[in-house]
Design an enzyme around this catalytic site. Structure first.
Site, PDB file in Angstrom:
ATOM      1  N   ARG A  95      41.665  30.284  45.301  1.00 21.16           N
ATOM      2  CA  ARG A  95      42.025  29.188  44.394  1.00 21.16           C
ATOM      3  C   ARG A  95      43.285  28.376  45.079  1.00 21.16           C
ATOM      4  NH1 ARG A  95      44.749  31.209  40.918  1.00 21.16           N
ATOM      5  NH2 ARG A  95      44.573  33.495  41.472  1.00 21.16           N
ATOM      6  N   TYR A 134      34.841  27.178  46.132  1.00 15.12           N
ATOM      7  CA  TYR A 134      35.143  28.567  46.361  1.00 15.12           C
ATOM      8  C   TYR A 134      35.816  29.388  44.951  1.00 15.12           C
ATOM      9  CZ  TYR A 134      36.318  32.855  48.837  1.00 15.12           C
ATOM     10  OH  TYR A 134      36.121  34.060  49.418  1.00 15.12           O
ATOM     11  N   LYS A 157      38.013  31.453  35.720  1.00 14.82           N
ATOM     12  CA  LYS A 157      39.326  31.105  35.284  1.00 14.82           C
ATOM     13  C   LYS A 157      39.411  29.766  34.559  1.00 14.82           C
ATOM     14  CE  LYS A 157      40.442  34.942  37.050  1.00 14.82           C
ATOM     15  NZ  LYS A 157      40.578  35.406  38.195  1.00 14.82           N
ATOM     16  N   HIS A 202      43.921  37.882  31.612  1.00 16.45           N
ATOM     17  CA  HIS A 202      43.394  38.226  32.581  1.00 16.45           C
ATOM     18  C   HIS A 202      43.360  39.891  32.881  1.00 16.45           C
ATOM     19  CE1 HIS A 202      44.222  37.623  37.409  1.00 16.45           C
ATOM     20  NE2 HIS A 202      42.864  37.876  37.151  1.00 16.45           N
ATOM     21  N   SER A 262      46.366  38.533  40.553  1.00 18.81           N
ATOM     22  CA  SER A 262      45.128  38.389  41.422  1.00 18.81           C
ATOM     23  C   SER A 262      45.266  39.390  42.615  1.00 18.81           C
ATOM     24  CB  SER A 262      44.774  36.981  41.736  1.00 18.81           C
ATOM     25  OG  SER A 262      44.664  36.056  40.705  1.00 18.81           O
ATOM     26  N   CYS A 318      45.810  42.679  42.755  1.00 15.29           N
ATOM     27  CA  CYS A 318      46.772  43.743  42.409  1.00 15.29           C
ATOM     28  C   CYS A 318      45.879  44.997  41.749  1.00 15.29           C
ATOM     29  CB  CYS A 318      47.835  43.257  41.562  1.00 15.29           C
ATOM     30  SG  CYS A 318      48.864  42.010  42.482  1.00 15.29           S
ATOM     31  N   ASP A 348      37.983  41.810  35.247  1.00 21.65           N
ATOM     32  CA  ASP A 348      38.842  40.660  35.415  1.00 21.65           C
ATOM     33  C   ASP A 348      39.332  39.836  34.243  1.00 21.65           C
ATOM     34  OD1 ASP A 348      39.984  39.120  37.621  1.00 21.65           O
ATOM     35  OD2 ASP A 348      38.901  37.489  36.856  1.00 21.65           O
ATOM     36  N   ARG A 362      35.177  37.947  49.391  1.00 24.70           N
ATOM     37  CA  ARG A 362      34.728  38.480  48.185  1.00 24.70           C
ATOM     38  C   ARG A 362      33.251  38.895  48.154  1.00 24.70           C
ATOM     39  NH1 ARG A 362      38.551  38.255  43.531  1.00 24.70           N
ATOM     40  NH2 ARG A 362      40.758  37.422  44.826  1.00 24.70           N
TER      41      ARG A 362
HETATM   42  P1  GTP Z   1      41.196  39.763  41.665  1.00 23.50           P
HETATM   43  O1  GTP Z   1      39.670  39.836  41.583  1.00 23.50           O
HETATM   44  O2  GTP Z   1      41.980  38.950  42.602  1.00 23.50           O
HETATM   45  O3  GTP Z   1      41.833  39.625  40.306  1.00 23.50           O
HETATM   46  O4  GTP Z   1      41.911  41.179  41.944  1.00 23.50           O
HETATM   47  P2  GTP Z   1      41.996  42.505  41.338  1.00 23.50           P
HETATM   48  O5  GTP Z   1      43.004  42.677  40.413  1.00 23.50           O
HETATM   49  O6  GTP Z   1      40.638  43.006  40.831  1.00 23.50           O
HETATM   50  O7  GTP Z   1      42.228  43.647  42.704  1.00 23.50           O
HETATM   51  P3  GTP Z   1      41.559  44.523  43.423  1.00 23.50           P
HETATM   52  O8  GTP Z   1      41.276  45.901  42.447  1.00 23.50           O
HETATM   53  O9  GTP Z   1      40.149  43.749  43.977  1.00 23.50           O
HETATM   54  O10 GTP Z   1      42.101  45.149  44.288  1.00 23.50           O
HETATM   55  C1  GTP Z   1      43.065  44.083  45.469  1.00 23.50           C
HETATM   56  C2  GTP Z   1      43.542  44.945  46.458  1.00 23.50           C
HETATM   57  O11 GTP Z   1      44.342  45.898  46.073  1.00 23.50           O
HETATM   58  C3  GTP Z   1      42.443  45.798  47.357  1.00 23.50           C
HETATM   59  O12 GTP Z   1      42.589  45.547  48.792  1.00 23.50           O
HETATM   60  C4  GTP Z   1      42.501  46.986  46.798  1.00 23.50           C
HETATM   61  O13 GTP Z   1      42.112  48.098  47.984  1.00 23.50           O
HETATM   62  C5  GTP Z   1      44.181  47.279  46.768  1.00 23.50           C
HETATM   63  N1  GTP Z   1      44.406  48.432  45.563  1.00 23.50           N
HETATM   64  C6  GTP Z   1      43.845  48.327  44.518  1.00 23.50           C
HETATM   65  N2  GTP Z   1      44.418  49.602  43.689  1.00 23.50           N
HETATM   66  C7  GTP Z   1      45.231  49.856  44.430  1.00 23.50           C
HETATM   67  C8  GTP Z   1      46.095  51.215  44.398  1.00 23.50           C
HETATM   68  O14 GTP Z   1      46.128  51.879  43.498  1.00 23.50           O
HETATM   69  N3  GTP Z   1      47.065  51.461  45.406  1.00 23.50           N
HETATM   70  C9  GTP Z   1      47.038  50.665  46.659  1.00 23.50           C
HETATM   71  N4  GTP Z   1      47.783  50.911  47.382  1.00 23.50           N
HETATM   72  N5  GTP Z   1      46.392  49.620  46.839  1.00 23.50           N
HETATM   73  C10 GTP Z   1      45.422  49.244  45.785  1.00 23.50           C
HETATM   74  C1  SPV Z   2      41.688  35.681  40.964  1.00 22.08           C
HETATM   75  O1  SPV Z   2      42.113  35.199  41.777  1.00 22.08           O
HETATM   76  O2  SPV Z   2      42.300  36.180  39.979  1.00 22.08           O
HETATM   77  C2  SPV Z   2      40.050  36.158  41.037  1.00 22.08           C
HETATM   78  C3  SPV Z   2      39.498  35.600  42.090  1.00 22.08           C
HETATM   79  O3  SPV Z   2      39.544  36.844  40.180  1.00 22.08           O
HETATM   80  S1  SPV Z   2      39.028  33.936  41.453  1.00 22.08           S
HETATM   81  O4  SPV Z   2      37.718  33.860  40.746  1.00 22.08           O
HETATM   82  O5  SPV Z   2      38.767  33.054  42.761  1.00 22.08           O
HETATM   83  O6  SPV Z   2      39.846  33.287  40.612  1.00 22.08           O
HETATM   84 MN    MN Z   3      41.308  37.732  38.678  1.00 22.20          MN
END
Ligand code: GTP
Ligand code: SPV
Ligand code: MN
Length: 596
Positions: free
Chosen positions: A69, A210, A219, A239, A261, A263, A286, A378
């Protein structure tokens, strides 16, 4: 096609502006998707992965400038600048449209204009809203087919006169006669515009193919435009992940969680609890749309139909459910390719393959200094593929929420878990959220902590202070005791060596158990100036080898750090201007009496 006049006018006017070679109405069928993918494979724009290892799976590589983004190219074009607030980029809608029209004029020359009718939310649910995306990217069509309910069933609703949000999208790369088409055409960064016209409920996106820039149901619609509509109509567009948690006695509660994002939302939403007898099932990973139900409680639904999940870090150890989910019929973008024709990314396996093709199509070996997969690479997979999907995920009335979690990446200061003392205090905790920036957005500040209130900094479609006020207004809309309890969590504290203090992932279930039991008033708390923390005896640590010292660090509320934090919040609040709700200022002043 449809007889809906507003739809026809939108498509005809768009075609006059964009000047495509042809117009194609998407029906959302498998046959259509298969044919589109075939064409992309023939053009080398998609790579067919090894079909015996990953049936129905394909790999795309984006242009290196188009990998996430673009927040500094994202605009909230309200009529009055004041309504966009200090956290959004603003341009007057007339000016922005005039600029963008010049880019859109003829931008689909030599290409097909696809018309994508889609529904955010289950068809027929009172939560649901319709959009029509016009795009010249077949990659976007294929992703939207997974991420939304798309095609015929939506056209039927439009035939019956349903309203829709027009979503205009072009990658910004017209093809002149005889010109070579790059593998991932897009416009240069300074020509990208991700624009929202909240009063008109209109989206215009130019120049990027993307993720959140281009899959406009996500979003742009479900957060930026929907948050604006939600404020008008008295609900919330957030979110947030949504999960169903079942305890060993079979009792069920639903939680939502807002994390910025990259996290941890996808991971938490699919987690396999490390503690026996507990079960977590996915409703969404999400986005949550949340409304007050007839009984006065908050009900949430996931408007999406798929996952656009972060690949790096995903493995059988960290997220086995996601690994099953992406075993078939998945689109991968910007991950590495193995010699067997399978995918790879950092964190997937304990040992690194000897040879790979990296996300940019170059040979890669263990001596290479660059990452094989882009940090924001992704997977796009249908929620139907998810082995831990909850049977309630399409409940047309949503699911009743017992607790809301707020969390970010904070290497220090924020304890493992903290309970708010009231709804107002919970809103305060949401408003002061901070997190290290991640690769999910293009920025040179990755790793720096920024304030990201409610994990919505890049997604609130109006003034952030009005947004805080809207959250606060829920105590007037329903009884406070019916509202969910609010928690702050932090899985990301680090020790002096830079290692995570808490194991995270499935072990986060221990925190969910405590929250679950708090919702039933089964355990008490310890009060601190920043909120309520668990009594150590109440956090289930069975089977977890963690030293007393580490455990204490996880809940340490360090006065020096909090003095800094309070100053930083103070400055942040000042940057938000004079309409910051008084009650939030008072919450901060209360903290300042402890930490100055
Ligand atoms: P968006 O799709 O961008 O909104 O991201 P999201 O909030 O869904 O994050 P996601 O669960 O994909 O995790 C992002 C990164 O954080 C990945 O590399 C995970 O492995 C890492 N991660 C997720 N949960 C944990 C956790 O509990 N501890 C640690 N250390 N890392 C984590
Ligand atoms: C985020 O960035 O919080 C995502 C990926 O979930 S995107 O769809 O690119 O916004
Ligand atoms: Mn997201």
């Amino acid at each position: 096609m449809t007889e809906n006049r507003k739809v026809k006018a939108f498509v005809e006017e768009s075609a006059i502006l964009l000047q495509p070679n042809q117009i194609y109405w998407c029906d959302g069928s498998l046959a259509e998707a298969t044919q589109l993918m075939e064409e992309l494979v023939l053009q080398n724009k998609a790579i067919r992965l090894n079909q015996s290892l990953r049936p129905g799976c394909y790999l795309f590589r984006s242009d290196p400038s188009d990998v996430a983004r673009v927040e500094n190219r994202t605009f909230i074009a309200s009529i009055d600048e004041k309504d966009a607030g200090p956290t959004n980029n603003w341009v007057h809608p007339d000016e922005l449209k005039a600029t963008m029209r010049q880019f859109f004029r003829g931008s689909m020359k030599g290409r097909t204009m696809y018309v994508i009718p889609f529904s955010m939310g289950p068809i027929g649910s009172h939560f649901s809203k319709i959009g029509i995306q016009i795009t010249d990217s077949p990659y976007v069509v294929l992703n939207m087919r997974i991420m939304t309910r798309m095609g015929k069933s939506v056209l039927e609703l439009l035939d019956q006169g349903s309203d829709f949000v027009p979503c205009l999208h072009s990658i910004g790369y017209p093809l002149n006669e005889g010109e070579m088409d790059p593998l991932w055409p897009c416009a240069p960064i300074e020509q990208k515009y991700i624009s929202h016209f909240p009063e008109e409920k209109l989206i215009w996106s130019y120049g990027s193919g993307y993720g959140g820039n281009a899959l406009l149901g996500k979003k742009c619609f479900s957060l930026r435009i929907a948050s604006f509509i939600a404020k008008e109509e008295g609900w919330l567009a957030e979110h947030m992940l949504i999960i169903k948690v079942t305890n060993p006695l079979g009792r069920v509660k639903y939680f939502t969680g807002a994390f910025p994002s990259a996290c941890g939302k996808t991971n938490l939403s699919m987690m396999v609890p490390s503690i026996p007898g507990w079960k977590v099932e996915t409703i969404g990973d999400d986005i949550a749309w949340i409304k007050i139900g007839p009984d006065g409680r908050l009900y949430a639904t996931n408007p999406e139909a798929g996952f656009f999940g972060v690949a790096p870090g995903t493995s059988v150890f960290s997220n086995p459910n996601a690994m099953k989910c992406i075993q078939k019929d998945t689109i991968f973008t910007n991950v590495a390719l193995t010699d067997e024709g399978d995918v790879w990314w950092e964190g997937l396996t304990k040992s690194t393959p000897k040879h790979l093709i990296d996300w940019q199509g170059n040979d890669w070996n263990q001596a290479s200094s660059s990452k094989a997969a882009h940090p924001n690479s992704r997977f796009t997979a249908s929620i139907q593929n998810c082995p831990c999907i909850s049977s309630n995920w399409e409940d047309t009335n949503g699911v009743p929420i017992s607790a809301i979690l707020f969390g970010g990446r904070r290497p220090d200061t924020i304890p493992l878990v903290l309970e708010s003392t009231s709804w107002e205090h919970g809103v305060f905790l949401g408003s002061i959220m901070g997190s290290e920036m991640t690769a999910a957005t293009i920025s040179n500040e990755i790793g720096n902590v920024r304030r990201d209130p409610f994990a919505m900094k890049p997604f609130i479609g109006y003034h952030v202070c009005d947004y805080f006020n809207h959250w606060l207004s829920f105590t007037n809309r329903t009884k406070e005791e019916l509202l969910p309890k609010i928690y702050m969590v932090n899985w990301f504290q680090k020790d002096q060596e830079g290692q995570f203090l808490w194991p995270g992932f499935g072990e986060n279930a221990r925190v969910l158990q405590w929250i679950f039991e708090r919702c039933d008033q089964q355990v008490d708390t310890i009060s601190t100036p920043i909120g309520k923390i668990p009594n150590p005896r109440d956090l289930n640590l069975d089977g977890l080898h963690i030293s007393k010292n580490r455990f204490e660090q996880l809940f340490n509320i360090d006065p020096t750090s909090w003095k800094k934090e309070v100053t930083s919040i103070h400055n942040y609040y000042q940057s938000l201007g004079s309409t910051l709700p008084k009650v939030l200022k008072e919450q901060l002043e209360k903290l300042e009496t402890y930490y100055t």
